[in-house]
Design a protein around this motif. Structure first.
Motif, PDB file in Angstrom:
ATOM      1  N   LEU A 126      -8.618  53.987  88.491  1.00  0.00           N
ATOM      2  CA  LEU A 126      -8.985  53.539  89.838  1.00  0.00           C
ATOM      3  C   LEU A 126      -7.753  53.410  90.734  1.00  0.00           C
ATOM      4  N   THR A 132     -18.119  47.437  87.288  1.00  0.00           N
ATOM      5  CA  THR A 132     -18.253  48.320  86.122  1.00  0.00           C
ATOM      6  C   THR A 132     -19.248  47.700  85.148  1.00  0.00           C
ATOM      7  N   TRP A 145     -16.199  59.052  89.253  1.00  0.00           N
ATOM      8  CA  TRP A 145     -16.364  58.125  88.132  1.00  0.00           C
ATOM      9  C   TRP A 145     -17.293  58.709  87.061  1.00  0.00           C
ATOM     10  N   GLU A 192      -9.903  52.335  82.792  1.00  0.00           N
ATOM     11  CA  GLU A 192     -10.691  52.465  84.019  1.00  0.00           C
ATOM     12  C   GLU A 192      -9.904  51.933  85.224  1.00  0.00           C
ATOM     13  N   LEU A 247     -21.078  52.443  86.876  1.00  0.00           N
ATOM     14  CA  LEU A 247     -20.354  51.872  88.012  1.00  0.00           C
ATOM     15  C   LEU A 247     -21.377  51.697  89.122  1.00  0.00           C
TER      16      LEU A 247
END
Lengths: 317, 317
Positions: free
Chosen positions: B183, B159, B271, B179, B280
């Motif tokens: 994920l 990231t 994303w 984040e 990303l």
């Protein structure tokens, strides 16, 4: 501003959430994280070279003391310790053998109480060695004993002996975990604290923890003065009369707790059977008002907040 | 013996018990304390004056950094932080206003992530200011992402941007909690770590965490080199070529993780929609063997363990 005033300011508006049952101001933080019937106890404590130990302190005892201090706080809430993390702040040019010996002492105590060392962190601390322990424990929701909770008329008890800890006990004391668990199961004290600052200070912490502050009346004759405190005075190593040492020396790491007066005799009998090698003394009772007084053969006198100076005058006179 | 060798020795025979699911060696310790369906995450980290910040660092940022580092470790295991304790080791003659400002920064970050500050401890540290945070969090038992778990062929992602953190980001970074949660829910990475030591080091931590060590092949062009790293080199403040800075600077506090290669494109698309303001990048893939190589326009070269010197030669040539 001194350290205490700063803490008071800092803890006034800390972020909170629903998990926190007890925040700053008790022996441990108490959290409800959803374990059925159980509360989590969370504690950190640091020992620092030059403050809590010296370069000459046997390293095994440094490790023992660092963990034992946290275990004593878990005991004070009648909890069972589970897992710890160790933060090691190392001076430049540290001696690896010394650090390994610190862990030897720490690990031995952890094993004795079934505590896992689940990791930690090392960093550099230019000023000297610092060892900080973060400890988790748990307690049944109905058996968590807080500082708050004394009731007027309660009998005040202390385990073990007080005073003179710096002669050695502060490095080798055994946290009163089994004793506190037994107390919580059989007598569920109204309130409990471990004695780290000294009886005179910690008694006030206990009496002032609730919504309404309380007072106490102590019996000088009932105080369990340690042999170390008596010796230190007799041999001229400490100017404090032994009773004063027992009130103010600190680092005793014994338990101070309150139970209803009608349970006092029952408790004494049961304790003697359960823990024949550890003394338990009823040192006084909880009173209305907020004054703390101590009675000896000359009468009753007040034990002021920073009372050891005052009391020293009296005791020495 | 250096710090790393010492840690290896110390962590070889730590006391354990049934509560410990993951001990020393991952981003957090993972404990099973009986919360149905949940694991507890437990982390400590310290920042020290002269090491992690200077006397000139704005105090709000000291507090922010201290907590953010721990939050980043909770993120690395896809967890949700709950409650923290603060250990404050104060130099003699500390400035109370500075300490209050440290708490202002710390509390603001805690509030933003719903973290309670449940207390702590102050002590004296003759050498200087030290701030240690102990943090608890939790993660669903099926969503805990460890360092171990990469599979050959996995795509490696990072990231944000890397390198040049010391220009400011190390004091103000936002831990990637949201984040990481996203994920874990949508792609459940095979393995994850937060980048604190620098990509070259932390990638090896990831590759070597499992029972069988793995290698990786990186693409130099794919590395998300930060503007700060480019500027520092261009303006002569850093001798490191920007790609080298991205590999070795450290304190990026971004996430590095591995997912199956067939999910890579799907992940990139999802994303971009979910986090349009945070890059990303797929930086390479997991390979058999244990070598880590990096490919640029001149070909492929190996990235040795303490590889930045070697790579600097190549990149500078």
């Amino acid at each position: 501003m001194n350290e205490l005033d700063l803490i008071t300011r800092l803890t006034k508006s800390l972020p909170a959430n629903d998990a926190v049952v007890v925040g700053a101001g008790d022996d441990c933080a108490v959290l409800d994280l959803g374990v059925p019937g159980r509360l989590l106890l969370f504690k950190t404590d640091a020992v620092v070279e030059g403050v809590h130990f010296t370069p000459d302190t046997p390293p095994e005892q440094i490790g023992h003391k660092a963990l034992a201090r946290c275990l004593s706080d878990i005991a004070a809430m009648a909890g069972t310790p589970t897992a710890a993390l160790v933060t090691l702040a190392l001076p430049l040019g540290f001696d690896p053998a010394r650090i390994e010996a610190i862990y030897t002492g720490l690990n031995a105590l952890a094993r004795r109480h079934g505590v896992a060392i689940a990791g930690g962190e090392t960093t550099t601390n230019p000023g000297g060695l610092l060892l900080s322990i973060a400890l988790l424990g748990w307690v049944e929701a109905g058996r968590c004993v807080r500082r708050a909770g004394v009731e007027v008329g309660d009998a005040l008890f202390v385990t073990g002996e007080l005073g003179g800890s710096l002669a050695g006990k502060h490095l080798s004391f055994e946290p009163r975990l089994a004793e506190a668990r037994w107390l919580a199961v059989h007598f569920l004290p109204h309130a409990m604290i471990d004695l780290s600052d000294g009886l005179a200070s910690d008694l006030r912490h206990l009496l002032q923890a609730g919504r309404e502050a309380r007072g106490a009346e102590l019996l000088a004759r009932a105080l369990p003065v340690s042999r170390a405190a008596k010796l230190a005075h007799r041999e001229g190593r400490s100017p404090k009369p032994p009773v004063l040492a027992a009130l103010t020396d600190g680092e005793d790491f014994e338990l101070l707790f309150a139970v209803t007066s009608r349970e006092a005799v029952l408790l004494q009998d049961a304790w003697r059977k359960q823990f024949p090698n550890l003394s338990l003394k009823c040192i006084g009772k909880v009173t209305t008002g907020t004054a703390v007084t101590i009675r000896d053969q000359h009468g009753s006198k007040s034990l002021p907040r920073h009372g050891y100076v005052h009391f020293a005058d009296g005791a020495g006179g």
